[in-house]
Scaffold this motif. Structure first.
Motif, PDB file in Angstrom:
ATOM      1  N   LYS A  63       0.825  -1.209   0.000  1.00 58.60           N
ATOM      2  CA  LYS A  63       0.000   0.000   0.000  1.00 58.60           C
ATOM      3  C   LYS A  63       0.863   1.263   0.000  1.00 58.60           C
ATOM      4  O   LYS A  63       0.495   2.276  -0.587  1.00 58.60           O
ATOM      5  N   TYR A  64       2.038   1.186   0.678  1.00 59.29           N
ATOM      6  CA  TYR A  64       2.932   2.342   0.770  1.00 59.29           C
ATOM      7  C   TYR A  64       4.338   1.926   0.314  1.00 59.29           C
ATOM      8  O   TYR A  64       5.251   1.764   1.133  1.00 59.29           O
ATOM      9  N   PRO A  65       4.533   1.721  -0.970  1.00 60.66           N
ATOM     10  CA  PRO A  65       5.833   1.234  -1.483  1.00 60.66           C
ATOM     11  C   PRO A  65       6.981   2.225  -1.296  1.00 60.66           C
ATOM     12  O   PRO A  65       8.140   1.835  -1.352  1.00 60.66           O
ATOM     13  N   ASP A  66       6.681   3.493  -1.087  1.00 62.54           N
ATOM     14  CA  ASP A  66       7.735   4.503  -0.955  1.00 62.54           C
ATOM     15  C   ASP A  66       8.125   4.767   0.487  1.00 62.54           C
ATOM     16  O   ASP A  66       8.898   5.694   0.773  1.00 62.54           O
ATOM     17  N   SER A  67       7.592   4.002   1.421  1.00 63.08           N
ATOM     18  CA  SER A  67       7.903   4.225   2.834  1.00 63.08           C
ATOM     19  C   SER A  67       9.395   4.058   3.089  1.00 63.08           C
ATOM     20  O   SER A  67      10.039   3.151   2.563  1.00 63.08           O
ATOM     21  N   MET A  68       9.961   4.943   3.918  1.00 60.84           N
ATOM     22  CA  MET A  68      11.394   4.925   4.190  1.00 60.84           C
ATOM     23  C   MET A  68      11.730   4.195   5.490  1.00 60.84           C
ATOM     24  O   MET A  68      12.896   4.130   5.870  1.00 60.84           O
TER      25      MET A  68
END
Length: 216
Positions: A63-68
Protein backbone atom coordinates in the motif's frame (compact mmCIF):
# COMPACT_ATOMS: atom_id res chain seq x y z
CA UNK A 1 12.35 -10.50 17.41
CA UNK A 2 9.47 -9.09 19.43
CA UNK A 3 9.48 -5.32 19.76
CA UNK A 4 9.39 -3.77 23.23
CA UNK A 5 6.34 -1.84 24.37
CA UNK A 6 6.40 1.96 24.09
CA UNK A 7 7.02 3.75 27.37
CA UNK A 8 5.66 7.08 28.66
CA UNK A 9 7.54 10.15 27.39
CA UNK A 10 9.24 8.25 24.55
CA UNK A 11 9.16 9.74 21.06
CA UNK A 12 8.05 7.88 17.92
CA UNK A 13 8.04 8.90 14.27
CA UNK A 14 5.19 7.72 12.06
CA UNK A 15 6.21 6.41 8.64
CA UNK A 16 4.55 9.49 7.13
CA UNK A 17 7.19 11.53 9.01
CA UNK A 18 5.02 12.92 11.83
CA UNK A 19 6.37 13.03 15.38
CA UNK A 20 4.49 11.76 18.45
CA UNK A 21 5.08 11.37 22.18
CA UNK A 22 3.88 8.38 24.19
CA UNK A 23 1.55 9.18 27.09
CA UNK A 24 0.98 5.63 28.32
CA UNK A 25 -0.12 2.11 27.36
CA UNK A 26 -3.67 1.53 28.62
CA UNK A 27 -5.89 -1.54 28.83
CA UNK A 28 -9.40 -1.62 27.36
CA UNK A 29 -11.82 -2.06 30.30
CA UNK A 30 -14.09 -4.48 28.38
CA UNK A 31 -11.84 -6.50 26.10
CA UNK A 32 -8.51 -6.22 27.92
CA UNK A 33 -6.82 -5.15 24.68
CA UNK A 34 -3.74 -2.97 25.19
CA UNK A 35 -3.95 0.49 23.64
CA UNK A 36 -1.15 2.98 23.05
CA UNK A 37 -2.15 6.51 24.07
CA UNK A 38 0.02 9.07 22.30
CA UNK A 39 0.04 12.78 21.46
CA UNK A 40 0.91 14.54 18.22
CA UNK A 41 3.79 17.01 18.44
CA UNK A 42 2.42 19.26 15.71
CA UNK A 43 -0.73 21.17 14.87
CA UNK A 44 -3.18 21.22 17.79
CA UNK A 45 -1.33 18.42 19.65
CA UNK A 46 -4.25 16.02 19.54
CA UNK A 47 -4.20 12.79 21.59
CA UNK A 48 -4.84 9.41 19.94
CA UNK A 49 -5.37 5.77 20.97
CA UNK A 50 -4.27 2.83 18.82
CA UNK A 51 -4.13 -0.95 19.51
CA UNK A 52 -0.64 -1.93 20.64
CA UNK A 53 -0.36 -4.64 17.99
CA UNK A 54 -1.14 -2.15 15.24
CA UNK A 55 1.19 0.48 16.72
CA UNK A 56 4.11 -1.99 16.62
CA UNK A 57 3.24 -3.45 13.21
CA UNK A 58 5.28 -3.10 10.05
CA UNK A 59 4.39 -0.79 7.19
CA UNK A 60 2.24 -2.30 4.45
CA UNK A 61 4.70 -1.92 1.55
CA UNK A 62 2.10 -2.97 -0.98
CA UNK A 63 0.00 0.00 0.00
CA UNK A 64 2.93 2.34 0.77
CA UNK A 65 5.83 1.23 -1.48
CA UNK A 66 7.74 4.50 -0.95
CA UNK A 67 7.90 4.23 2.83
CA UNK A 68 11.39 4.92 4.19
CA UNK A 69 11.04 2.96 7.45
CA UNK A 70 10.22 -0.64 8.32
CA UNK A 71 7.69 -0.09 11.10
CA UNK A 72 4.53 1.96 11.26
CA UNK A 73 5.96 3.80 14.28
CA UNK A 74 9.72 3.99 14.83
CA UNK A 75 11.28 5.13 18.12
CA UNK A 76 13.47 8.24 17.86
CA UNK A 77 15.68 9.97 20.41
CA UNK A 78 15.45 13.71 20.96
CA UNK A 79 17.75 13.74 24.00
CA UNK A 80 16.95 13.07 27.65
CA UNK A 81 17.32 15.71 30.33
CA UNK A 82 20.32 13.87 31.77
CA UNK A 83 22.07 13.65 28.41
CA UNK A 84 21.29 17.28 27.69
CA UNK A 85 22.73 18.48 31.01
CA UNK A 86 25.86 16.40 30.51
CA UNK A 87 26.40 17.86 27.03
CA UNK A 88 25.71 21.38 28.35
CA UNK A 89 28.22 20.92 31.16
CA UNK A 90 30.97 19.60 28.92
CA UNK A 91 30.56 22.35 26.34
CA UNK A 92 30.29 25.10 28.99
CA UNK A 93 33.52 23.93 30.65
CA UNK A 94 35.39 23.93 27.34
CA UNK A 95 34.04 27.33 26.28
CA UNK A 96 34.65 28.97 29.66
CA UNK A 97 38.26 27.73 29.65
CA UNK A 98 38.74 29.37 26.24
CA UNK A 99 37.13 32.60 27.49
CA UNK A 100 39.36 32.65 30.57
CA UNK A 101 42.56 32.18 28.53
CA UNK A 102 41.59 34.91 26.08
CA UNK A 103 40.58 37.31 28.86
CA UNK A 104 44.05 36.97 30.40
CA UNK A 105 45.66 37.59 27.00
CA UNK A 106 43.43 40.60 26.40
CA UNK A 107 44.23 42.14 29.80
CA UNK A 108 47.95 41.82 29.07
CA UNK A 109 47.56 43.55 25.70
CA UNK A 110 45.49 46.37 27.23
CA UNK A 111 48.23 47.13 29.79
CA UNK A 112 50.83 47.50 27.02
CA UNK A 113 48.57 49.66 24.85
CA UNK A 114 47.02 52.54 26.82
CA UNK A 115 45.22 53.89 23.75
CA UNK A 116 42.96 50.83 23.40
CA UNK A 117 39.44 51.89 24.42
CA UNK A 118 37.32 48.92 23.38
CA UNK A 119 36.87 46.27 26.08
CA UNK A 120 37.56 42.58 25.42
CA UNK A 121 33.87 41.68 25.63
CA UNK A 122 32.92 44.47 23.23
CA UNK A 123 35.49 43.22 20.71
CA UNK A 124 33.95 39.76 20.86
CA UNK A 125 30.49 41.15 20.22
CA UNK A 126 31.61 43.48 17.40
CA UNK A 127 33.60 40.73 15.66
CA UNK A 128 30.63 38.37 15.87
CA UNK A 129 28.24 40.91 14.34
CA UNK A 130 30.63 41.89 11.54
CA UNK A 131 31.57 38.35 10.53
CA UNK A 132 28.19 36.72 11.22
CA UNK A 133 29.99 33.63 12.40
CA UNK A 134 30.14 31.72 15.63
CA UNK A 135 33.81 32.34 16.25
CA UNK A 136 36.08 35.30 15.54
CA UNK A 137 39.85 35.30 15.66
CA UNK A 138 41.99 37.26 18.16
CA UNK A 139 45.35 38.77 17.28
CA UNK A 140 47.02 35.54 18.35
CA UNK A 141 44.80 33.49 16.01
CA UNK A 142 42.72 31.87 18.79
CA UNK A 143 38.96 31.40 18.41
CA UNK A 144 36.52 33.10 20.75
CA UNK A 145 33.16 31.50 21.63
CA UNK A 146 29.98 33.10 20.35
CA UNK A 147 28.21 35.03 23.17
CA UNK A 148 24.86 33.75 21.80
CA UNK A 149 25.98 30.16 22.36
CA UNK A 150 27.18 30.91 25.89
CA UNK A 151 23.88 32.59 26.71
CA UNK A 152 21.96 29.58 25.34
CA UNK A 153 24.04 27.11 27.37
CA UNK A 154 23.65 29.20 30.54
CA UNK A 155 19.83 29.12 30.35
CA UNK A 156 18.35 26.86 33.05
CA UNK A 157 15.11 25.84 31.32
CA UNK A 158 14.00 24.98 27.81
CA UNK A 159 11.58 27.92 27.93
CA UNK A 160 14.51 30.30 28.45
CA UNK A 161 16.54 28.56 25.73
CA UNK A 162 13.60 28.92 23.35
CA UNK A 163 13.39 32.69 23.96
CA UNK A 164 17.13 33.06 23.42
CA UNK A 165 16.97 31.04 20.18
CA UNK A 166 14.13 33.24 18.89
CA UNK A 167 16.20 36.33 19.67
CA UNK A 168 19.17 35.13 17.60
CA UNK A 169 17.10 34.25 14.51
CA UNK A 170 18.50 37.10 12.37
CA UNK A 171 22.14 36.20 13.12
CA UNK A 172 21.96 32.39 13.25
CA UNK A 173 24.65 30.45 11.38
CA UNK A 174 25.17 26.82 10.40
CA UNK A 175 27.99 26.53 12.96
CA UNK A 176 25.80 27.91 15.74
CA UNK A 177 22.93 25.57 14.79
CA UNK A 178 25.30 22.58 14.90
CA UNK A 179 26.66 23.48 18.36
CA UNK A 180 23.22 24.17 19.83
CA UNK A 181 21.93 20.90 18.39
CA UNK A 182 24.92 19.07 19.93
CA UNK A 183 24.17 20.58 23.34
CA UNK A 184 20.59 19.29 23.07
CA UNK A 185 21.72 15.87 21.82
CA UNK A 186 19.72 16.22 18.61
CA UNK A 187 20.76 16.18 14.95
CA UNK A 188 19.68 18.79 12.40
CA UNK A 189 19.92 17.77 8.75
CA UNK A 190 21.74 19.72 6.04
CA UNK A 191 20.05 22.47 4.04
CA UNK A 192 19.41 26.19 4.03
CA UNK A 193 20.11 28.01 7.30
CA UNK A 194 16.49 29.18 7.53
CA UNK A 195 15.14 25.64 7.17
CA UNK A 196 17.68 24.22 9.64
CA UNK A 197 16.68 26.96 12.09
CA UNK A 198 13.02 25.92 11.78
CA UNK A 199 13.94 22.28 12.43
CA UNK A 200 15.93 23.31 15.49
CA UNK A 201 12.95 25.30 16.79
CA UNK A 202 10.74 22.20 16.40
CA UNK A 203 13.17 20.20 18.55
CA UNK A 204 13.32 22.94 21.20
CA UNK A 205 9.51 23.19 21.28
CA UNK A 206 9.28 19.42 21.71
CA UNK A 207 11.87 19.34 24.49
CA UNK A 208 10.11 22.25 26.20
CA UNK A 209 6.83 20.32 26.23
CA UNK A 210 8.67 17.25 27.53
CA UNK A 211 10.22 19.35 30.32
CA UNK A 212 6.85 20.86 31.31
CA UNK A 213 5.17 17.41 31.38
CA UNK A 214 8.01 15.97 33.44
CA UNK A 215 7.75 18.71 36.07
CA UNK A 216 4.01 18.36 36.53
Amino acid sequence: MEREKPRPQEFYRHFKNKLYQIITVAKHSETGEELVIYQALYGSYEVYARPLSMFLSEVDYKKYPDSMQKYRFQKVYLGTEQTKKKADGQQKASLRETVSDNQKSSQSEMKSDSTEEVSHSEKIENDNQKNSSQFSETKSGEELPNPDLLEFLDADTMEQKKRILIGMKDRITDRLIDDIAASLDVEIGKGEVSERYKSLMVCVNTLERFEVNRLR
